[in-house]
Enzyme design. Sequence first.
Site, PDB file in Angstrom:
ATOM      1  N   CYS A 136       0.864  -1.180   0.000  1.00 55.57           N
ATOM      2  CA  CYS A 136       0.000   0.000   0.000  1.00 55.57           C
ATOM      3  C   CYS A 136       0.897   1.226   0.000  1.00 55.57           C
ATOM      4  O   CYS A 136       1.736   1.382   0.882  1.00 55.57           O
ATOM      5  CB  CYS A 136      -0.876   0.044   1.243  1.00 55.57           C
ATOM      6  SG  CYS A 136      -1.401  -1.562   1.881  1.00 55.57           S
ATOM      7  N   GLU A 154      -7.489   9.283   1.038  1.00 53.64           N
ATOM      8  CA  GLU A 154      -6.974   8.821  -0.243  1.00 53.64           C
ATOM      9  C   GLU A 154      -8.087   8.395  -1.191  1.00 53.64           C
ATOM     10  O   GLU A 154      -9.148   7.941  -0.758  1.00 53.64           O
ATOM     11  CB  GLU A 154      -6.067   7.591  -0.050  1.00 53.64           C
ATOM     12  CG  GLU A 154      -4.916   7.790   0.896  1.00 53.64           C
ATOM     13  CD  GLU A 154      -4.119   6.510   1.099  1.00 53.64           C
ATOM     14  OE1 GLU A 154      -2.898   6.630   1.335  1.00 53.64           O
ATOM     15  OE2 GLU A 154      -4.696   5.404   1.033  1.00 53.64           O
TER      16      GLU A 154
END
Length: 305
Positions: A164, A226
Amino acid sequence: MWRLTSRVASGGVVRGVARAGRGGASSGCCGSCCRSCNGSSSSSRCNGSSSSSSSRCNGSSSSRHSLGILGQIRHIAKMPEINTDNLDEQQVQLLAEMCILIDENDNKIGSETKKNCHLNENIDKGLLHRAFSVFLFNTENKLLLQQRSDAKITFPGCFTNTCCSHPLSNPLELEENNAIGVRRAAQRRLQAELGIPMEQVPPEEISYLTRIHYKAQSDGIWGEHEIDYILFVRKNVTVEPDPNEIKTHCYVTKDELKDLLKKSADGEIKITPWFKIIAESFLFKWWDNLNHLNSFVEHEKIYRM
């Protein structure tokens, strides 16, 4: 058998969908191959906003919104400096990387340091950046998981998907055609975190499925906000993790992951909020159809979580 000892405080998840315009090492691990895992005591909390309907991008309103965010960005320099003396030196150096600032429809509006993008004070003003989450499966259809290093600034010690991170604001990773810039960034970070040779994961072998928009606090200072590109890879790779990035890693079956999720719900371990969202909302459906992922491609959607 799973034997995991760290604890988690879990937050709720609010689901919805909207349309967008375009687009160190430890002795333990998390699966049956492992002995033990010891996470840190910090809690994770998902503070998402709900969106129950699907809407198309409005050019004029999107422009006004982008200008509003840019106006807020100008105030960042006036904010008090955050003391990072107690944080890991290698991780602090990474805070200088330039992330891609976007509006809520994933249109690029600028760039800002990783540090400023991850301060809750800025997130509360609307700062939003582009990110990705990689799910790498081997040829036995087992998913590679990692436990984030205790040195990580956000969500240390949490279990999460394979990799990630964020594409950077440079020409190669800004390119948007078929998310090629994001896929190049994924290739880079798979090498940096897991030691996977870049030639083993060329961008053309990384499948882009869809995007999720979420917000989560790691602690009182740091957090995430995000639009996260979901990327799948299916192949056998060489793994040599950087202990500053990854505490433990292992491949898991679907049943082992379900066991991990149950232990998280029971407060026995911690998982990252984005992994919790993806696992509970999408992952097992995709996992069951690894040979037919094309039918799940939704490049025009951003799921608001």
